[in-house]
Design a protein around this motif. Sequence first.
Motif, short mmCIF file in Angstrom:
data_model
loop_
_atom_site.label_atom_id
_atom_site.label_comp_id
_atom_site.label_asym_id
_atom_site.label_seq_id
_atom_site.Cartn_x
_atom_site.Cartn_y
_atom_site.Cartn_z
N LEU A 166 20.68 49.51 36.04
CA LEU A 166 18.90 50.73 34.98
C LEU A 166 19.35 49.39 33.87
N GLY A 167 19.47 48.05 34.66
CA GLY A 167 18.63 46.82 34.14
C GLY A 167 20.19 46.60 33.52
N LYS A 168 20.99 46.64 33.91
CA LYS A 168 22.12 45.89 32.75
C LYS A 168 23.38 44.46 33.79
N THR A 169 23.78 43.60 33.62
CA THR A 169 24.57 43.06 34.20
C THR A 169 25.13 42.17 33.18
N ASP A 170 26.14 41.46 33.59
CA ASP A 170 26.47 41.24 32.94
C ASP A 170 27.94 39.59 34.47
N ALA A 171 27.29 38.83 34.02
CA ALA A 171 27.67 37.30 34.68
C ALA A 171 29.83 37.25 34.99
N ALA A 172 29.52 37.53 33.86
CA ALA A 172 31.65 37.52 33.43
C ALA A 172 32.71 38.67 34.50
N ILE A 173 31.30 39.94 34.65
CA ILE A 173 32.44 40.87 35.27
C ILE A 173 32.22 40.29 37.20
N THR A 174 30.88 39.96 38.04
CA THR A 174 30.87 39.83 39.24
C THR A 174 31.75 37.74 39.02
N ARG A 175 31.78 37.10 37.76
CA ARG A 175 32.64 36.65 38.28
C ARG A 175 34.03 36.66 38.58
N PHE A 176 34.26 37.44 37.67
CA PHE A 176 36.01 38.01 38.02
C PHE A 176 36.42 38.49 39.59
N LEU A 177 34.36 38.90 40.02
CA LEU A 177 35.10 40.08 41.35
C LEU A 177 35.19 39.04 42.38
N TYR A 178 34.75 38.12 42.25
CA TYR A 178 34.95 36.07 43.47
C TYR A 178 36.14 35.74 42.56
N GLU A 179 36.47 35.90 41.28
CA GLU A 179 38.61 35.12 41.00
C GLU A 179 39.27 36.28 42.10
N ALA A 180 38.62 37.54 41.71
CA ALA A 180 39.85 38.44 42.46
C ALA A 180 40.21 38.33 43.95
N LEU A 181 38.37 38.28 44.68
CA LEU A 181 38.46 38.23 46.35
C LEU A 181 39.18 36.88 46.87
N ALA A 182 39.06 35.59 45.77
CA ALA A 182 39.43 34.32 46.41
C ALA A 182 40.67 34.35 46.09
N ALA A 183 41.63 35.01 44.89
CA ALA A 183 43.02 35.04 44.40
C ALA A 183 43.79 35.44 46.17
N THR A 184 43.14 36.37 46.57
CA THR A 184 43.67 37.50 48.04
C THR A 184 43.82 36.36 48.75
N ARG A 185 42.81 34.77 49.28
CA ARG A 185 43.03 34.46 50.43
C ARG A 185 44.06 32.78 49.20
N ASN A 186 44.93 32.92 48.38
CA ASN A 186 45.92 31.93 48.29
C ASN A 186 47.18 32.37 48.34
N ALA A 187 47.19 31.85 48.91
CA ALA A 187 49.25 32.02 49.73
C ALA A 187 49.73 31.52 48.57
N ALA A 188 49.88 30.76 47.53
CA ALA A 188 51.01 30.99 46.37
C ALA A 188 50.95 31.13 45.13
N LEU A 189 50.55 32.43 45.60
CA LEU A 189 50.22 33.53 44.34
C LEU A 189 51.51 34.54 44.44
N GLY A 190 52.11 34.36 43.23
CA GLY A 190 53.62 35.18 43.57
C GLY A 190 52.81 36.81 43.34
N VAL A 191 54.02 37.77 43.13
CA VAL A 191 54.22 39.04 42.17
C VAL A 191 53.83 38.80 40.75
N ASN A 192 53.89 38.00 39.74
CA ASN A 192 53.51 37.83 38.80
C ASN A 192 52.17 37.68 38.35
N ASP A 193 51.63 36.20 39.18
CA ASP A 193 50.61 36.24 39.39
C ASP A 193 49.50 37.20 39.35
N LEU A 194 49.61 37.98 41.06
CA LEU A 194 48.81 39.06 41.32
C LEU A 194 49.49 39.92 39.97
N VAL A 195 50.54 40.42 39.01
CA VAL A 195 50.08 41.61 38.26
C VAL A 195 48.77 41.66 37.11
#
Length: 542
Positions: A166-195
């Motif tokens: 319906l024509g509504k987008t927000d770059a901040a939303i897709t940026r977080f999608l990238y951050e979240a997906l990339a975070a799952t490839r980061n072996a250094a992240l622990g429980v607190n980081d992921l929470v």
Amino acid sequence: MFCFQCEQTAGGTGCTKGGVCGKTPEVAALQDLLIYELKGLSLGALEADKVGIHDEEVDRFTVEALFSTLTNVDFDPDRFVVLLNQGVKLREQLREKVKKAGGKADIADESALFQPAATLEGLVAQGDKVGIKSDHQADPDVLALKELLIYGIKGGAAYADHARILGKTDAAITRFLYEALAATRNAALGVNDLVSLVLKCGEINLKTMELLDAAHTEAYGHPVPTAVPLGAKKGKAILVSGHDLKDLDELLQQTAGKGINVYTHGEMLPTHGYPGLKKHPHFYGHYGTAWQNQKKEFAAFPGAILMTTNCIQKPAESYQDNIFTAGLVGWPGVTHIADRNFTPVIEKALALHGFPEDVPGKSVLVGFGRNAVLGVADKVIEGVKSKAIRHFFLVAGCDGAKPGRNYYTEFVEKVPKDCVVLTLACGKFRFFDKDLGDIGGIPRLLDIGQCNDAYSAIAIAGALANAFGCGVNDLPLSMVLSWYEQKAVAILLTLLHLGIRDIRLGPSLPAFVTPNILNVLVQNFNIMPISTPDEDLKAILG
């Protein structure tokens, strides 16, 4: 295969031979592979962002690809082959742009180097190697949080796709999608980081649902209280299921004057409250209940059927020729409408016999979105102050076939007559047609809308809290939720981000949440499983 992303997963632990939803091991592997590919694409998108490159085509693809892997959306392996090849093409194009801009173009992570096999069999083999259980050394709690994060962004992507249409987008939303997906490839992240990331997912999903609310209301107006017939009208018929308002709007326009009545099914019921949709005289009523009953209900429907978004089940042979998919929905052998030209659906409806005579039935009220409820906020506030209204219950979420969901029917039936029930999503079909009466002219059962309309419920709670000068947790409001798939997960994360406590969740807790992670949720939010209606009502009301 191994999949435990939905509430009805086999044995409450995980589907290993085939999905309870109907997903084959082949499609499960392709979906796992697509998520793996998206992780690599996201690493590249984050590097692009560092050098000022924002690719809207990559944004669109990421949202659509995530939504395609959500439960009961796309079961067609051929469409996943197309997505996988498209994703790699976009990744390489983005890499070249980053390289020219002087950014980090070469990323060592295996997911960013992935190349799809040339055959379907080869892709399935690749997918089998990158699924949930592929990392045998993973800490169970870390894996649980990473999966919770993935399921949260899948749900958020569904809402983002509806808004984008319906024509509504927000770059901040897709940026977080990238951050979240990339975070799952980061072996250094622990429980607190992921929470922290999981709660941020809830924050971003709130922004996404607000964006979708604006998209819906700007396009079709704020919902208004509307009585929707549950019977049928003599004549040709089309049944629309799923969630997408744009598809329904286009279909209504294309069927105008053709002697076809349009009915809703499942979560399309609340669309009858939108002024921009209800203006069509041939938009008649609602047929059927929730998604899990569609095999029986679709088989009995004497017209064409259009499935607009998630919730499709394997079509029975009796109606496979009468059902059509649109948007991201797909089933092998079912005709797909890719361009919103619904001529094939209309022709099928005209060829079928339709309803031979009027079918009488009761009606139900919809249209109690935030604008309608807050429009009578003074009456609601006075009702609470005068003690005419003792308590509000938000009984909402997904419906499903798994035993235990009768709890929600019984709960609503036993809610005292001085209490109001708010509801949204398809869980309402356990009690949507019950006459609970009213309190001072305010209906005791208020249908806020689809799961897509959860922002309305949050806005209502926030406005009431402001009116009473308290926090949402201090309101006479309790949330009793049911869940099934990833949009419900995203909404739950939003509620946790907002600090909402004492949520009751059922009919069973997620298989992907470990005891340690559940303990974190209990300690911080007092989230709890449902017990029995009598016990829960006693605990809430005293």
